[in-house]
Design a protein around this motif. Structure first.
Motif, mmCIF file in Angstrom:
data_model
loop_
_atom_site.group_PDB
_atom_site.id
_atom_site.type_symbol
_atom_site.label_atom_id
_atom_site.label_comp_id
_atom_site.label_asym_id
_atom_site.label_seq_id
_atom_site.Cartn_x
_atom_site.Cartn_y
_atom_site.Cartn_z
ATOM 1 N N ALA A 88 43.835 38.130 32.626
ATOM 2 C CA ALA A 88 43.633 38.826 33.904
ATOM 3 C C ALA A 88 44.930 39.430 34.431
ATOM 4 O O ALA A 88 44.997 39.804 35.609
ATOM 5 N N ILE A 89 45.934 39.537 33.587
ATOM 6 C CA ILE A 89 47.214 40.107 33.994
ATOM 7 C C ILE A 89 47.315 41.533 33.465
ATOM 8 O O ILE A 89 47.001 41.804 32.311
ATOM 9 N N GLY A 90 47.790 42.453 34.321
ATOM 10 C CA GLY A 90 47.967 43.840 33.908
ATOM 11 C C GLY A 90 46.711 44.660 34.175
ATOM 12 O O GLY A 90 45.737 44.192 34.785
ATOM 13 N N GLY A 91 46.737 45.897 33.739
ATOM 14 C CA GLY A 91 45.601 46.783 33.932
ATOM 15 C C GLY A 91 45.802 47.714 35.120
ATOM 16 O O GLY A 91 46.701 47.553 35.929
ATOM 17 N N SER A 108 40.938 46.176 46.745
ATOM 18 C CA SER A 108 41.644 46.437 45.492
ATOM 19 C C SER A 108 41.377 45.323 44.494
ATOM 20 O O SER A 108 41.378 44.140 44.849
ATOM 21 N N ASN A 109 41.155 45.712 43.220
ATOM 22 C CA ASN A 109 40.994 44.684 42.186
ATOM 23 C C ASN A 109 42.336 44.030 41.834
ATOM 24 O O ASN A 109 42.379 43.012 41.160
ATOM 25 N N LYS A 110 43.449 44.597 42.321
ATOM 26 C CA LYS A 110 44.758 43.975 42.167
ATOM 27 C C LYS A 110 44.921 42.933 43.276
ATOM 28 O O LYS A 110 45.242 43.250 44.426
ATOM 29 N N GLY A 111 44.655 41.696 42.959
ATOM 30 C CA GLY A 111 44.704 40.628 43.951
ATOM 31 C C GLY A 111 43.352 40.321 44.556
ATOM 32 O O GLY A 111 43.157 39.262 45.149
ATOM 33 N N ARG A 163 49.007 32.181 41.160
ATOM 34 C CA ARG A 163 48.761 32.907 42.403
ATOM 35 C C ARG A 163 47.763 34.040 42.158
ATOM 36 O O ARG A 163 47.987 34.899 41.310
ATOM 37 N N THR A 164 46.698 34.018 42.947
ATOM 38 C CA THR A 164 45.606 34.944 42.671
ATOM 39 C C THR A 164 45.939 36.394 42.984
ATOM 40 O O THR A 164 45.240 37.295 42.518
ATOM 41 N N THR A 168 44.486 40.667 38.020
ATOM 42 C CA THR A 168 43.676 41.878 38.084
ATOM 43 C C THR A 168 42.234 41.490 37.803
ATOM 44 O O THR A 168 41.926 40.926 36.748
ATOM 45 N N TYR A 169 41.356 41.784 38.739
ATOM 46 C CA TYR A 169 39.978 41.303 38.683
ATOM 47 C C TYR A 169 39.049 42.341 38.063
ATOM 48 O O TYR A 169 39.303 43.543 38.119
#
Length: 628
Positions: A88-91, A108-111, A163-164, A168-169
């Motif tokens: 789930a990291i990056g993107g 945002s899907n970032k966080g 840490r959520t 990237t979700y």
């Protein structure tokens, strides 16, 4: 060197040589280790585009495995740092929007949290170069420095924390619901779900931990939520707005409380169940509300910012989310994102309306349940906030007229005794103490109280102080114009100055100027017949006070200074009409003569005053004798 010593040295040398052969690295091993170190170094720094192209296009067999080695090492590093959440990291960032007739929320899907919130039907006023004001869209939570991050206690990672907000979700939108899901391997995931309903300023919000019970560190009973909000300047008078912005919170079973508004502050409620935590500006708030299960506790901190900072204040909350374990755990919340409107906040029935700074104790009660509904009643009939203020003044003055009548009558009776007072003054020119004692006897003889004109004003003070808090706290006056004022919740401007005067500002408020002039005029008219020889300083203080308050009220809410100015006009009108057409000096004089002939009763207060005056006079006489 004898033979035995030579044999011993040869044996020692042979042992060292054998040990070096057994433990030494071969050239191949050394080269392999060097390649690994080089690959790690390459994995830790992004390669320039030109270099990457050269590696990709070369036919050298020695360079082909390098990208593969880099990817493997990078993935290993992510797995070490994030555990099952490494994928789930990056993107790329993707923004999903929820919208109704009141707000537009960009997620945002970032966080997986709110990027910004557009509050419809409300605007910001921006001052232009020509000093005119322009309406621009009003956003909440629109600051790239903001954080909203859960600290998941994942075992096996550094510090046992993921840490959520670093994830990237995978985001999906279905109707009025957005779901963000961060996979953690083997079908497990962390999820954040948002749902919006029409006609509401709040979102239904929940988090879910599915299949993570095997990854959560043992013994953990809470999940920490770190909420950092750099709140923006939303009002023209941001210095004033700063003093009405802070963190509010409500402990279960208790009244709401808040961090200090005027300085840095910290409130530690760790381990104490909380119903909600609110980040509030002067007229808008962002509030996180726990539903069926309260938050386990929180530590809240506010930090003041400099006036030239782009941010108004820094609000930080570390909130404890209770965690009971299990393979499928959820925690339900809601997020309010909108105005500090009393009726709207009251409708949630969780005490959220208490964040509106109407005041505490009796003053807040008067504002919430007397002045506020009374003003709304008038406003609904009239439809203009400024006219409603004037009508409210008129009705308040009529209600309080009996008190004002008593005050004016007391002044008229004192005026009727002025010839007697002047005689006492002339008789005791060199002995003010004796003159004061004879005046008190005169007042008692004619049944006049010198404090009679003060008590009605004292009784009205709670109403005045309540209004002092009402105007700058009520969103009803925000950006409502009247006469030359374009915002009754902020200062009115008749002219801007090319410089700033300390404690005054860089503008001139006309309502404040008019209030000061009318106060001085009313004071002069109302006290010109009063004898102030006993305390000459009061004659000047009463004129100095309005001038001093010019500095304070110049940057205050123009709704209040408008009220104060028109209130003075009504006071002048009531005083002139009452003294000229209601009171009859001959009748008042006759009434005083009747009181003179009546038997007098002395109360304990009067007895103590007379005793104190006699003692003071006796001391003065002794001092005079000693001087002689």
């Amino acid at each position: 060197m004898d033979k035995k010593q030579l044999i011993g040295l040869l044996l020692i040398f042979g042992l060292f040589y054998t040990w070096s052969l057994m433990n030494g690295k071969s050239r191949a091993e050394i080269e392999a280790e060097q390649r690994i170190q080089d690959s790690i170094a390459l994995a830790n720094q992004p390669a320039p585009e030109e270099t990457t192209a050269n590696i990709t296009n070369t036919t050298s067999t020695t360079n082909i495995p390098v990208p593969i080695a880099n990817d493997s090492l990078a993935n290993a590093k992510l797995a070490y740092q994030y555990g099952g959440f490494a994928s789930a990291i990056g993107g790329e960032e993707e923004v999903l929007t929820l919208e109704n007739d009141l707000i537009q929320v960009n997620l945002s899907n970032k966080g997986g949290f709110i990027k910004d919130v557009l509050v419809k039907n409300h605007y910001k006023l921006e001052r232009q170069e020509d000093n005119s004001d322009k309406q621009v869209p009003l956003y909440l939570l629109k600051n790239s420095k903001n954080k909203f991050s859960y600290e998941l206690p994942i075992s096996g990672v550094p510090g046992e924390i993921v840490r959520t907000d670093e994830l990237t979700y995978q985001g999906t939108k279905d109707g009025n619901t957005v779901v963000f899901r961060a996979p953690a391997g083997n079908g497990s995931y962390f999820e954040q779900r948002y749902t919006i309903q029409p006609g509401k300023y709040d979102l239904d919000y929940s988090i879910s931990l599915v299949g993570l019970d095997r990854q959560i560190a043992s013994g953990k009973k809470e999940i920490n939520l770190n909420w950092v909000n750099h709140i923006d300047k939303l009002e023209q008078n941001f210095k004033f707005e700063k003093f009405y912005s802070t963190i509010y919170f409500k402990e279960v079973g208790e009244d709401s409380d808040y961090c200090n508004c005027r300085k840095d502050d910290e409130e530690d409620f760790e381990g104490k169940p909380l119903h909600w935590v609110s980040n509030s500006n002067q007229f808008f708030n962002s509030t996180l509300v726990a539903k069926s299960t309260p938050f386990a506790g929180a530590v809240m901190e506010t930090e003041m910012q400099e006036d030239d900072s782009e941010d108004l204040k820094l609000l930080s909350s570390n909130i404890e989310i209770p965690y009971s374990g299990g393979s499928d755990y959820s925690f339900d919340m809601s997020i309010y994102l909108g105005p500090n409107d009393f009726n709207i906040l009251k409708s949630y029935d969780i005490g959220l309306e208490e964040i509106i700074p109407y005041g505490r104790s009796i003053f807040g009660t008067i504002n919430r349940w007397v002045i506020r509904p009374f003003f709304h009643f008038l406003d609904n009939i009239i439809g203009n906030k400024g006219i409603a203020i004037i009508i409210m003044i008129f009705l308040v003055k009529m209600i309080l007229y009996p008190l004002n009548y008593k005050m004016l009558k007391s002044q008229a009776r004192m005026g009727a005794l002025k010839p007697e007072i002047n005689k006492i003054k002339d008789k005791n020119k060199d002995d003010p103490q004796a003159a004061q004692m004879e005046n008190m006897k005169l007042y008692r003889e004619y049944g006049v109280s010198p404090l009679g004109g003060c008590m009605p004003m004292v009784i009205q003070m709670p109403i005045w102080y309540a209004l002092f808090r009402f105007f700058p706290a009520s969103i009803d006056f925000r950006q409502e114009s009247f006469l030359w004022a374009n915002d009754l919740s902020s200062y009115d401007v008749i002219a801007y100055l090319p410089f700033e005067i300390p404690a005054y500002g860089a503008h001139i408020s006309l309502f404040t100027i008019l209030w000061a002039i009318s106060t001085i005029a009313y004071t002069y008219y109302n006290t010109k017949h009063m004898d102030m020889s006993a305390n000459p300083a009061m004659k000047y203080v009463q004129y100095f006070m309005p001038l001093m308050f010019l500095f304070f009220f110049n940057s205050y809410a123009s709704g209040l200074t408008c009220y104060m100015f028109f209130s003075n006009l009504f006071n002048v009108g009531q005083t002139v009409v009452t003294k000229k057409f209601v009171f009859n000096e001959d009748k008042i004089r006759a009434e005083l003569l009747k009181n003179k002939d009546k038997p007098k009763k002395t109360n304990k207060f009067q007895e103590r005053m007379q005793s104190a005056m006699k003692q003071s006079q006796a001391l003065q006489e002794e001092r005079k004798k000693k001087k002689k």
